[in-house]
Design a protein around this motif. Structure first.
Motif: not given
Length: 416
Positions: A182-193
């Protein structure tokens, strides 16, 4: 005077009419009672017979219902027993608790040994989980956090070794696995959601990895598998929990029983019910009628044996009669006399009297006298009666070789 005498006459006539009317009513009542009495008896008899038939029918229906209910319950029990004994354990799941050593140098960041777990395949320490010859799918589920250590770990190996009751290893397999990228951007979006769920503890940042160890594992009947050792060949791996799952892969009849349970149950119960019904019917026929088919063959054999014995008895009786007749012919005196035939009527009478009283002499066609003994005449007269009584000679006795020429050339007097 006449006026005074009329009323008594009217009274007498009235009395006579009234008296004649009373017996008419009683006779009608007697007639009706005589007609109703047999009708009541008939109705009573019909009611009694109907009640008896109804009670008998109800009793037979109750017996039939109880019998069918018993057969149905036995059929269900037999199918349940068959299903329980034939169908193995569909799935088996057990938690995997890893252990490792911690007596190494504390300066190292990793573990001192590979995480290892020993799994038992015995249910309640008595029954085997895997049936002999049944293919199973064995997999290991790992709950691994998305930590920087696991992300930097990369691939690691998982090894599984199956052993028998004596500790002998019968099978060993190794599979590799790793975290899903999982890329860093995907992890950030998942964390925010999912931040509300993450903050409340209803969700975690982890991954569930399933590692298929065996696709078609079969245990040997001579060396059954009783346990397995699972080893994660990495000292830096971090995991929350692990679960070992064993699922049976059915084929043939087991596939039908597992995927179509209702249809299989109906067919199985119906088959058992039909088979038990046939057995019960045969038992009823054997108990009530003595068998489904009467023993005709046995009767025929008995009759054939009786006929054979009767023929033997007839043959023995015929031979005995022949011996007695021959002895009578040999022992009878041969008395020769003359017959004077003045006229046919007198000659016939003489012959009849002589045949009834004593020996008779019959001339031959050539003039030579021939004799009839009393034993021969008695033999000729009594032979057909004995034959008809015993049905031995089938008509008349055959002529003996010792008889005279009279039997070969009978004269006109013999036709009488």
């Amino acid at each position: 005077m006449q006026e005074h005498s009329d009323p008594p006459q009217r009274q007498q006539s009235t009395g006579l009419r009234g008296g004649s009317a009373v017996p008419t009513k009683s006779s009608r009542s007697d007639t009706m009672g005589g007609a109703i009495g047999p009708l009541l008896h008939w109705v009573q008899d019909v009611a009694a017979v109907t009640f008896h038939k109804a009670r008998r029918t109800l009793f037979q229906a109750a017996v039939l219902f109880c019998t069918l209910s018993l057969l149905l319950w036995v059929s269900i029990f037999l199918y349940g027993s068959f299903y329980y004994s034939f169908m193995p354990t569909v799935s088996f799941s057990t938690p995997v608790h890893f252990y490792y050593t911690s007596d190494c140098d504390a300066a190292e960041s990793g573990l001192c040994s590979y995480p290892t777990a020993n799994i038992s395949f015995m249910k309640n320490d008595r029954d085997q989980v895997m049936a002999n010859g049944q293919p199973y799918r064995v997999s290991l589920e790992l709950e691994i956090p998305e930590s920087p250590v696991n992300e930097q770990l990369g691939m690691f190996m998982i090894k599984m070794s199956c052993y028998t009751k004596g500790g002998t290893t019968v099978s060993s397999v190794g599979r590799s696995t790793m975290l899903h990228y999982r890329s860093g951007l995907l992890q950030t979006l998942s964390t925010l959601f999912f931040s509300p769920l993450l903050l409340t503890g209803m969700a975690e940042q982890k991954q569930l990895i399933e590692v298929e160890l065996y696709q078609d594992y079969k245990t040997n009947a001579y060396q059954p598998t009783v346990g397995a050792v699972i080893e994660v060949q990495s000292r830096r791996v971090q995991m929350y929990s692990a679960q070992l799952r064993i699922h049976a892969y059915f084929t043939g009849v087991r596939y039908l029983l597992y995927n179509f349970p209702l249809t299989s149950a109906v067919i199985g119960v119906a088959t058992n019910f039909a088979f038990l019904s046939v057995i019960a019917l045969f038992g009823y026929l054997q108990f009530m009628w003595g068998g489904l088919w009467p023993p005709d063959q046995v009767r025929v054999r008995v009759m054939m044996g009786d006929n054979t014995r009767i023929q033997k008895r007839r043959e023995e009786a015929r031979k005995r009669m022949e011996r007695e007749n021959s002895q009578k012919e040999l022992n009878a005196p041969a008395v020769i006399g003359s017959i004077s035939g003045a006229d046919d009527h007198q000659g016939n009478g003489t012959v009849a009297e002589s045949s009834a009283e004593g020996p008779a002499v019959v001339p031959d066609a050539s003039g030579a006298p021939a004799t009839h003994t009393e034993g021969e005449e008695s033999h000729d007269s009594e032979g057909p009666e004995e034959t008809d009584g015993s049905n031995v000679l089938n008509g008349s006795l055959q002529s003996q070789p010792g008889e005279t020429a009279v039997r070969h050339r009978p004269g006109p007097w013999m036709s009488l």
